[in-house]
Design a protein around this motif. Structure first.
Motif, PDB file in Angstrom:
ATOM      1  N   CYS A  27      10.317  -0.037  -3.358  1.00 24.29           N
ATOM      2  CA  CYS A  27      10.891  -1.360  -3.618  1.00 24.29           C
ATOM      3  C   CYS A  27      10.880  -2.273  -2.402  1.00 24.29           C
ATOM      4  O   CYS A  27      11.439  -3.379  -2.454  1.00 24.29           O
ATOM      5  N   ALA A  28      10.250  -1.864  -1.314  1.00 24.08           N
ATOM      6  CA  ALA A  28      10.215  -2.697  -0.108  1.00 24.08           C
ATOM      7  C   ALA A  28       9.318  -3.913  -0.293  1.00 24.08           C
ATOM      8  O   ALA A  28       9.577  -4.975   0.267  1.00 24.08           O
ATOM      9  N   SER A  29       8.266  -3.759  -1.071  1.00 22.66           N
ATOM     10  CA  SER A  29       7.305  -4.848  -1.276  1.00 22.66           C
ATOM     11  C   SER A  29       7.755  -5.773  -2.394  1.00 22.66           C
ATOM     12  O   SER A  29       7.973  -5.347  -3.526  1.00 22.66           O
ATOM     13  N   GLU A  30       7.879  -7.067  -2.090  1.00 23.04           N
ATOM     14  CA  GLU A  30       8.261  -8.018  -3.134  1.00 23.04           C
ATOM     15  C   GLU A  30       7.154  -8.161  -4.163  1.00 23.04           C
ATOM     16  O   GLU A  30       7.423  -8.355  -5.355  1.00 23.04           O
ATOM     17  N   ILE A  31       5.914  -8.060  -3.739  1.00 20.80           N
ATOM     18  CA  ILE A  31       4.796  -8.172  -4.678  1.00 20.80           C
ATOM     19  C   ILE A  31       4.813  -7.008  -5.661  1.00 20.80           C
ATOM     20  O   ILE A  31       4.614  -7.191  -6.864  1.00 20.80           O
ATOM     21  N   ILE A  66       0.831  -1.209   0.000  1.00 22.58           N
ATOM     22  CA  ILE A  66       0.000   0.000   0.000  1.00 22.58           C
ATOM     23  C   ILE A  66       0.865   1.257   0.000  1.00 22.58           C
ATOM     24  O   ILE A  66       0.596   2.213  -0.740  1.00 22.58           O
ATOM     25  N   LYS A  67       1.919   1.261   0.813  1.00 23.25           N
ATOM     26  CA  LYS A  67       2.811   2.425   0.838  1.00 23.25           C
ATOM     27  C   LYS A  67       3.468   2.632  -0.520  1.00 23.25           C
ATOM     28  O   LYS A  67       3.621   3.767  -0.986  1.00 23.25           O
ATOM     29  N   GLY A  68       3.858   1.533  -1.179  1.00 28.39           N
ATOM     30  CA  GLY A  68       4.463   1.637  -2.503  1.00 28.39           C
ATOM     31  C   GLY A  68       3.475   2.098  -3.556  1.00 28.39           C
ATOM     32  O   GLY A  68       3.797   2.929  -4.412  1.00 28.39           O
ATOM     33  N   LEU A  69       2.247   1.561  -3.498  1.00 27.69           N
ATOM     34  CA  LEU A  69       1.216   1.960  -4.459  1.00 27.69           C
ATOM     35  C   LEU A  69       0.915   3.449  -4.388  1.00 27.69           C
ATOM     36  O   LEU A  69       0.676   4.093  -5.407  1.00 27.69           O
ATOM     37  N   LYS A  70       0.924   3.989  -3.184  1.00 24.80           N
ATOM     38  CA  LYS A  70       0.650   5.425  -3.022  1.00 24.80           C
ATOM     39  C   LYS A  70       1.614   6.266  -3.852  1.00 24.80           C
ATOM     40  O   LYS A  70       1.242   7.304  -4.401  1.00 24.80           O
ATOM     41  N   LEU A  71       2.855   5.810  -3.945  1.00 22.28           N
ATOM     42  CA  LEU A  71       3.869   6.567  -4.678  1.00 22.28           C
ATOM     43  C   LEU A  71       3.635   6.535  -6.177  1.00 22.28           C
ATOM     44  O   LEU A  71       4.057   7.436  -6.901  1.00 22.28           O
ATOM     45  N   ILE A  72       2.937   5.487  -6.655  1.00 19.84           N
ATOM     46  CA  ILE A  72       2.735   5.323  -8.094  1.00 19.84           C
ATOM     47  C   ILE A  72       1.372   5.840  -8.555  1.00 19.84           C
ATOM     48  O   ILE A  72       1.269   6.505  -9.590  1.00 19.84           O
ATOM     49  N   VAL A  73       0.326   5.529  -7.793  1.00 17.10           N
ATOM     50  CA  VAL A  73      -1.029   5.751  -8.313  1.00 17.10           C
ATOM     51  C   VAL A  73      -1.783   6.901  -7.643  1.00 17.10           C
ATOM     52  O   VAL A  73      -2.926   7.160  -7.983  1.00 17.10           O
ATOM     53  N   ILE A 116       6.968   4.804 -17.076  1.00 13.73           N
ATOM     54  CA  ILE A 116       8.320   5.353 -16.932  1.00 13.73           C
ATOM     55  C   ILE A 116       8.256   6.722 -16.267  1.00 13.73           C
ATOM     56  O   ILE A 116       9.037   7.029 -15.355  1.00 13.73           O
ATOM     57  N   ASP A 117       7.312   7.562 -16.702  1.00 13.98           N
ATOM     58  CA  ASP A 117       7.163   8.893 -16.099  1.00 13.98           C
ATOM     59  C   ASP A 117       6.809   8.791 -14.618  1.00 13.98           C
ATOM     60  O   ASP A 117       7.311   9.568 -13.787  1.00 13.98           O
ATOM     61  N   LEU A 118       5.933   7.839 -14.265  1.00 15.68           N
ATOM     62  CA  LEU A 118       5.550   7.665 -12.868  1.00 15.68           C
ATOM     63  C   LEU A 118       6.745   7.241 -12.024  1.00 15.68           C
ATOM     64  O   LEU A 118       6.935   7.733 -10.898  1.00 15.68           O
ATOM     65  N   LEU A 119       7.570   6.341 -12.547  1.00 10.02           N
ATOM     66  CA  LEU A 119       8.745   5.895 -11.810  1.00 10.02           C
ATOM     67  C   LEU A 119       9.767   7.017 -11.663  1.00 10.02           C
ATOM     68  O   LEU A 119      10.320   7.232 -10.578  1.00 10.02           O
ATOM     69  N   VAL A 120      10.015   7.724 -12.753  1.00 10.66           N
ATOM     70  CA  VAL A 120      11.009   8.795 -12.729  1.00 10.66           C
ATOM     71  C   VAL A 120      10.587   9.914 -11.784  1.00 10.66           C
ATOM     72  O   VAL A 120      11.434  10.614 -11.204  1.00 10.66           O
ATOM     73  N   ASP A 121       9.288  10.076 -11.593  1.00 14.89           N
ATOM     74  CA  ASP A 121       8.770  11.152 -10.760  1.00 14.89           C
ATOM     75  C   ASP A 121       8.903  10.858  -9.258  1.00 14.89           C
ATOM     76  O   ASP A 121       8.689  11.732  -8.434  1.00 14.89           O
ATOM     77  N   ILE A 122       9.266   9.649  -8.914  1.00 10.52           N
ATOM     78  CA  ILE A 122       9.405   9.277  -7.503  1.00 10.52           C
ATOM     79  C   ILE A 122      10.629   9.951  -6.898  1.00 10.52           C
ATOM     80  O   ILE A 122      11.715   9.946  -7.496  1.00 10.52           O
ATOM     81  N   GLU A 123      10.461  10.534  -5.735  1.00  7.91           N
ATOM     82  CA  GLU A 123      11.562  11.216  -5.057  1.00  7.91           C
ATOM     83  C   GLU A 123      12.617  10.202  -4.615  1.00  7.91           C
ATOM     84  O   GLU A 123      12.306   9.056  -4.296  1.00  7.91           O
ATOM     85  N   ASP A 124      13.871  10.642  -4.573  1.00 12.59           N
ATOM     86  CA  ASP A 124      14.970   9.750  -4.203  1.00 12.59           C
ATOM     87  C   ASP A 124      14.725   9.083  -2.851  1.00 12.59           C
ATOM     88  O   ASP A 124      15.010   7.888  -2.678  1.00 12.59           O
ATOM     89  N   GLU A 125      14.198   9.853  -1.900  1.00  8.26           N
ATOM     90  CA  GLU A 125      14.000   9.310  -0.553  1.00  8.26           C
ATOM     91  C   GLU A 125      12.864   8.288  -0.490  1.00  8.26           C
ATOM     92  O   GLU A 125      12.701   7.595   0.526  1.00  8.26           O
ATOM     93  N   ASP A 126      12.076   8.186  -1.573  1.00 12.21           N
ATOM     94  CA  ASP A 126      10.947   7.251  -1.595  1.00 12.21           C
ATOM     95  C   ASP A 126      11.244   5.964  -2.364  1.00 12.21           C
ATOM     96  O   ASP A 126      10.412   5.053  -2.405  1.00 12.21           O
ATOM     97  N   ILE A 127      12.417   5.880  -2.979  1.00 10.90           N
ATOM     98  CA  ILE A 127      12.726   4.721  -3.824  1.00 10.90           C
ATOM     99  C   ILE A 127      12.739   3.430  -3.017  1.00 10.90           C
ATOM    100  O   ILE A 127      12.187   2.403  -3.438  1.00 10.90           O
ATOM    101  N   ASP A 128      13.345   3.465  -1.838  1.00 13.99           N
ATOM    102  CA  ASP A 128      13.394   2.253  -1.014  1.00 13.99           C
ATOM    103  C   ASP A 128      11.995   1.837  -0.569  1.00 13.99           C
ATOM    104  O   ASP A 128      11.706   0.634  -0.464  1.00 13.99           O
ATOM    105  N   THR A 129      11.132   2.818  -0.306  1.00 17.27           N
ATOM    106  CA  THR A 129       9.755   2.509   0.084  1.00 17.27           C
ATOM    107  C   THR A 129       9.028   1.798  -1.048  1.00 17.27           C
ATOM    108  O   THR A 129       8.327   0.805  -0.837  1.00 17.27           O
TER     109      THR A 129
END
Length: 312
Positions: free
Chosen positions: A154-158, A114-121, A139-152
């Motif tokens: 990618c935390a979910s394996e699903i 859920i935390k990861g989805l928030k960053l994308i959708v 690609i635009d959605l991924l590139v728009d993610i802030e550096d400090e949110d990248i680990d969040t």
């Protein structure tokens, strides 16, 4: 979630015939969200975008309360399992690898999902971004993610597995510019593949920020995938030297840039069969060498690429 009461209640006072559970804070009643909006139709219709929007809209501070309920947990898990099956009506398919998952796993993993989805959708205004089948959108959605949110993210394996398969599917579309090599594909997807993709997704985001966004923060994806060689080369030339390592950090993006350069060889530049057969690591070096050389011979005093007049 449907309707969640966060304070203790006596359920017989609220809904005739319902017995109070062990956790009165996690009971779901009716078909409304916390703002009183009717959402049961969204959930029942089976539209994956709407369901993802509902799940991603959950408040972080209420995860533990919500997921304490076995009913809620099983309901969300059922949604995820349903949308792990391919459907022509769904533009977003969740990927679940074959493994045993107990309630403890799901409670932990769902928080990460859920935390990861928030960053994308979910956009900056809190609105849901409907997901389609457009490579540029993802690609635009991924590139728009802030550096400090990248680990969040990618935390979910699903979520990592889902993004991996989504990018593979996009690469397999007809006329796709995107390249995903055999290293990132497997018929027997396991935890090792998840780990490989977790690191690669982080690198795709890092590389994308260098390659696919100009100094004003605007996407240059359409230019890079277009047919104007001058503009494509200009994008590479405009990358600052201190960003070269980030540019070739992602193997997938490196292979993609290599494909774009090879396609240029059909009419603008000459590329030997030996170069076309370069490995990814060789292309990582070659791309940097190309940019360095182009800056010396194909750029005018104003820093503009002029292939037509400077290239023999």
């Amino acid at each position: 979630a449907l309707y969640i009461f966060t304070e203790k209640r006596t359920w017989s006072d609220l809904y005739v015939g319902v017995q109070q559970g062990d956790n009165g804070q996690s009971m779901v009643l009716g078909g409304m969200d916390e703002d009183g909006n009717v959402i049961i139709k969204d959930l029942q219709e089976g539209d994956s975008n709407k369901i993802i929007g509902v799940v991603a809209g959950l408040d972080d501070s209420k995860f533990d309360t919500i997921l304490d309920s076995k009913i809620i947990l099983d309901t969300i898990v059922k949604f995820i399992e349903d949308f792990s099956e391919e459907s022509e009506e769904s533009s977003f398919t969740i990927f679940l690898k074959d493994k045993v998952r107990d309630d403890a796993y799901w409670r932990s993993e769902l928080k990460s999902v859920i935390k990861g989805l928030k960053l994308i959708v979910i956009d900056e205004d809190g609105n849901f971004i409907e997901l389609g089948n457009d490579t540029k959108q993802y690609i635009d959605l991924l590139v728009d993610i802030e550096d400090e949110d990248i680990d969040t993210l990618c935390a979910s394996e699903i979520l990592v597995d889902t993004l991996a398969h989504l990018l593979i599917d996009l690469a397999d579309q007809e006329d796709s510019f995107f390249v995903v090599s055999s290293k990132f594909r497997s018929e027997t997807w396991d935890d090792t593949m998840t780990s490989v993709w977790r690191e690669e997704i982080k690198k795709i985001i890092t590389t994308g920020k260098v390659l696919l966004v100009d100094e004003e923060g605007n996407s240059v994806f359409d230019v890079l995938t277009g047919n104007d060689t001058n503009k494509q080369v200009q994008i590479l030339v405009d990358i600052k030297e201190e960003k070269y390592d980030d540019l070739v950090a992602s193997e997938i993006i490196t292979d993609t840039i290599a494909k774009i350069i090879i396609d240029m060889g059909d009419g603008t530049i000459t590329i030997s069969e030996k170069v076309k057969a370069f490995t990814t690591s060789e292309w990582q070096e070659e791309i940097i060498d190309i940019i360095t050389s182009v800056k010396m011979i194909l750029v005018d005093e104003e820093g503009n690429v002029d292939i037509d007049n400077k290239c023999c």
